[in-house]
Design a protein around this motif. Structure first.
Motif, mmCIF file in Angstrom:
data_model
loop_
_atom_site.group_PDB
_atom_site.id
_atom_site.type_symbol
_atom_site.label_atom_id
_atom_site.label_comp_id
_atom_site.label_asym_id
_atom_site.label_seq_id
_atom_site.Cartn_x
_atom_site.Cartn_y
_atom_site.Cartn_z
ATOM 1 N N GLY A 130 -9.377 3.337 -6.152
ATOM 2 C CA GLY A 130 -8.434 3.524 -5.057
ATOM 3 C C GLY A 130 -8.941 2.985 -3.736
ATOM 4 O O GLY A 130 -8.163 2.511 -2.896
ATOM 5 N N VAL B 61 -3.997 1.009 -6.190
ATOM 6 C CA VAL B 61 -3.716 2.081 -5.222
ATOM 7 C C VAL B 61 -3.324 3.365 -5.955
ATOM 8 O O VAL B 61 -3.827 4.454 -5.652
ATOM 9 C CB VAL B 61 -2.608 1.653 -4.246
ATOM 10 N N ILE C 196 -5.748 5.737 2.803
ATOM 11 C CA ILE C 196 -6.102 5.984 1.404
ATOM 12 C C ILE C 196 -7.500 5.461 1.077
ATOM 13 O O ILE C 196 -8.206 6.032 0.253
ATOM 14 C CB ILE C 196 -5.053 5.415 0.424
ATOM 15 N N ARG D 109 -0.045 7.023 -1.561
ATOM 16 C CA ARG D 109 -0.425 6.121 -2.657
ATOM 17 C C ARG D 109 0.785 5.793 -3.538
ATOM 18 O O ARG D 109 1.004 4.643 -3.915
ATOM 19 C CB ARG D 109 -1.529 6.768 -3.504
#
Length: 201
Positions: A126, A116, A189, A20
């Protein structure tokens, strides 16, 4: 060996957060550079040849004649080399909408990077940041199909090289291809954020 494997296993979540942070750095840095004319000039071949983005420009599809008398895409005559500014090219880019579009694109890219990064603390945010990273990467990777400049050109000459066209990536093409890593990172992610979000239900 087992201790090393267990150590890496224990740090898996930290490594995902590192992805991230890495994506945020890339997005914030490159997105921020979109506010500067040299970077705006540099993305013109990608945008003007993209069916997903070329409508943002005013001179899409225009043709012109180069010094050799050959008809070419007009934008190819208005490239400012990095580190150099040619006023007639700047005027063309201003009329084309190059700089305004680049500034807006930069804001979008920086925003995705922030989403992010926030995924470290807020998984639902996220998750969307990851999905937007995937979407942006898909558009960028499409340049491998739409942008002639991503492959080494055939410049001819007395000793022509056989290494031009597909699959011989130019410098621009090698940069584009690296977005496949961003695509994979976005999926990782997003899936990890989805897992954490589901745990709260």
């Amino acid at each position: 060996m087992e201790k090393i494997l267990r150590l890496f296993d224990s740090f898996q979540n930290k490594f995902i957060d590192l992805i991230r942070i890495a994506i945020f750095i890339v997005m914030a840095w490159i997105g921020g550079l979109k506010a500067f004319p040299y970077e705006a000039d540099g993305i013109v071949p990608f945008v003007i040849n993209s069916p997903f983005m070329n409508f943002f420009y005013h001179n899409t599809g225009n043709k012109a004649v180069n010094e050799q008398g050959k008809e070419v895409a007009e934008y190819t005559l208005h490239k400012n080399p990095e580190g150099k500014t040619i006023q007639k090219n700047v005027d063309w880019h201003q009329q084309n909408g190059t700089y305004i579009f680049s500034f807006g694109l930069g804001l979008v890219i920086v925003t995705i990077g922030i989403l992010v990064l926030l995924g470290i603390w807020f998984p639902k945010i996220g998750f969307w940041g990851g999905l937007l990273t995937v979407g942006m990467s898909v558009v960028t990777l499409s340049f491998l199909i739409t942008t002639p400049e991503v492959y080494v050109p055939d410049l001819g000459g007395d000793f022509p090289t056989p290494h031009y066209g597909f699959p011989y990536l130019s410098g621009a093409g090698r940069l584009v291809l690296k977005d496949i890593i961003m695509l994979a990172g976005g999926l990782i992610i997003a899936s990890e954020a989805a897992k954490r979000s589901l745990q709260k239900f």
